[in-house]
Design an enzyme around this catalytic site. Structure first.
Site, PDB file in Angstrom:
ATOM      1  CG  HIS A 123      43.194 -11.770   2.407  1.00  0.00           C
ATOM      2  ND1 HIS A 123      44.067 -12.504   1.776  1.00  0.00           N
ATOM      3  CD2 HIS A 123      42.642 -10.861   1.718  1.00  0.00           C
ATOM      4  CE1 HIS A 123      44.367 -11.731   0.680  1.00  0.00           C
ATOM      5  NE2 HIS A 123      43.331 -11.079   0.737  1.00  0.00           N
ATOM      6  CB  VAL A 126      40.433 -15.172  -7.252  1.00  0.00           C
ATOM      7  CG1 VAL A 126      40.775 -16.220  -6.610  1.00  0.00           C
ATOM      8  CG2 VAL A 126      38.942 -14.921  -7.200  1.00  0.00           C
TER       9      VAL A 126
END
Length: 317
Positions: A123, A126
Site C-alpha cells: 500500500h 500521498v
C-alpha cells in the site's frame, strides 16, 4: 471528465491568497499515477482499466484498476481531487477545531494484491489537504507513506523495503524515518487482534512543520521511492512455486487486511464519509479472502515464522 482545476491562488476556500502551490502538487500527483501505472503494467503484462469519475459535490478522479492479471490478482492506483463544504468526521478526528470548514483534498493511493503468496501486498499513498472557513486562515497539510504486508517472510525483502523508506526521507532529517516508522507501526495495528497488519514502513499525517516547499518535497520523495522499494521484491519472488497451502494462508491473512481497512483506516473512512466513489474507495480489498475460526499455524512452519519473526516491530536496518 474535464480537467480538474487546481486550487487557485484566490481559492473558493476562503477567497484569500494561499501560501501554497497546489497546482504543482496536482501536477505531481497526476504524473506519479501515470508513471506507477506504466511500470506495473510492464510487470504484469496487462493494461490497467482507466475509469474517470466525477463527484456531484465537487471534483472527481481517475481510477486505474487491474484484475485477474498474471502478477496482480487485483491492483488499483487511484488519483482523486475533491472539494466539499464540510470536512467529514474522519478528517477532523485529530483537528476538531476544523469541524464545519470547507475543504479540498487531492492524492494518489494504491494497493496491490499479487497472485503469488510469496509476493507481498503493498500500500502507498500521498495526499494534500486544505481546509478553510470564512472567519479563519486556511490550514493545509500533507500525509502519506507506504507499508508492506507479506504472507511469507524474507528478511532481505523487508530490509530492502525499510532501507528505501529511510532513503526517501533522509534528505529532510534522519529523525523523520524513525518517527514515521514508529507512526506506521502504531497506525497499521489491529487492536482487536493485537497484531500488526504487516511489517510497516512509513506513515505520516497532518504534516506541515517544515513549511510548504519542504513538506511537498518530502511527500514527493516518498511517492517517487515507491517503485524502487517494491519492484525488486516482486522480481525476486514472482516466479517462486506455490500450492494450495500457500494460497490458503494468503487468503486467511488477507482477512486481516480487510478488517483493518473497514474498521480503522482513515482514508477508507474519509472516502466513504465524503461521498467518494465507492468502487474506487473499496478497490483496496482483495478479491479472494477466507476467515477460519480460531486457526493457529503449525509450530515451526513458515506460517508460524511470519507471526514470530516478522509481525512485530523491529529495527530492520
Amino acid at each position: 471528465m474535464g480537467d480538474l482545476a487546481p486550487i487557485s491562488d484566490e481559492s473558493r476556500l476562503g477567497g484569500t491568497r494561499l501560501p501554497v502551490d497546489s497546482g504543482a502538487v496536482l501536477d505531481f500527483l497526476r504524473t506519479l499515477q501515470a508513471s506507477i501505472v506504466a511500470e506495473l503494467s510492464r510487470l504484469d503484462g496487462q493494461e490497467f482499466r482507466r475509469d474517470a469519475w466525477e463527484r456531484p459535490q465537487g471534483g472527481g478522479g481517475l481510477s486505474c484498476v487491474l484484475e485477474d492479471g498474471a502478477l496482480f490478482e487485483r491492483g488499483g492506483v487511484n488519483f482523486s481531487h475533491v472539494q466539499g463544504e464540510c470536512l467529514p468526521p474522519s478528517a477532523t478526528a485529530a483537528r476538531p477545531q476544523l469541524a464545519g470548514r470547507c475543504f479540498e483534498a487531492m492524492g494518489v493511493s494504491l494497493v496491490l494484491h499479487p497472485r503469488n503468496p510469496y509476493v507481498p501486498t503493498v500500500h502507498m499513498n500521498v495526499r494534500f489537504f486544505l481546509a478553510a472557513g470564512a472567519d479563519a486562515d486556511p490550514v493545509w497539510w500533507f500525509g502519506g507513506g507506504m507499508d508492506l504486508t507479506p504472507y511469507y517472510g524474507f528478511e532481505h525483502d523487508v530490509r530492502h523495503f525499510h532501507a528505501t523508506c529511510r532513503a526517501a526521507v533522509a534528505p529532510f532529517g534522519m529523525q523523520h524515518y524513525e518517527r514515521f516508522k514508529r507512526w506506521c507501526d502504531e497506525y497499521f495495528f489491529l487492536r482487536h487482534r493485537n497484531e500488526p497488519r504487516g511489517i510497516g514502513g512509513l506513515f505520516f499525517d497532518d504534516f506541515n512543520a517544515l513549511g510548504f516547499a519542504a513538506c511537498f518535497a518530502l511527500t514527493r520523495s516518498v511517492g517517487e521511492h515507491f517503485l524502487p522499494a517494491y519492484v525488486p521484491i516482486v522480481e525476486r519472488r514472482r516466479d517462486l512455486d506455490y500450492g494450495e497451502r500457500e494460497r490458503a494462508f494468503q487468503s486467511y491473512r488477507r482477512g486481516r487486511y480487510v478488517e483493518f481497512n473497514l474498521v480503522y483506516d482513515r482514508g477508507t473512512l474519509f472516502g466513504l464519509q465524503s461521498g467518494g466513489r465507492t468502487e474506487s474507495v473499496l478497490m483496496s480489498l482483495p478479491p479472494v479472502v477466507h476467515w477460519r475460526y480460531d486457526w493457529q499455524p503449525e509450530a515451526g512452519s513458515p506460517e508460524a515464522s511470519l507471526y514470530a519473526d516478522f509481525l512485530r516491530p523491529r529495527d530492520w536496518i
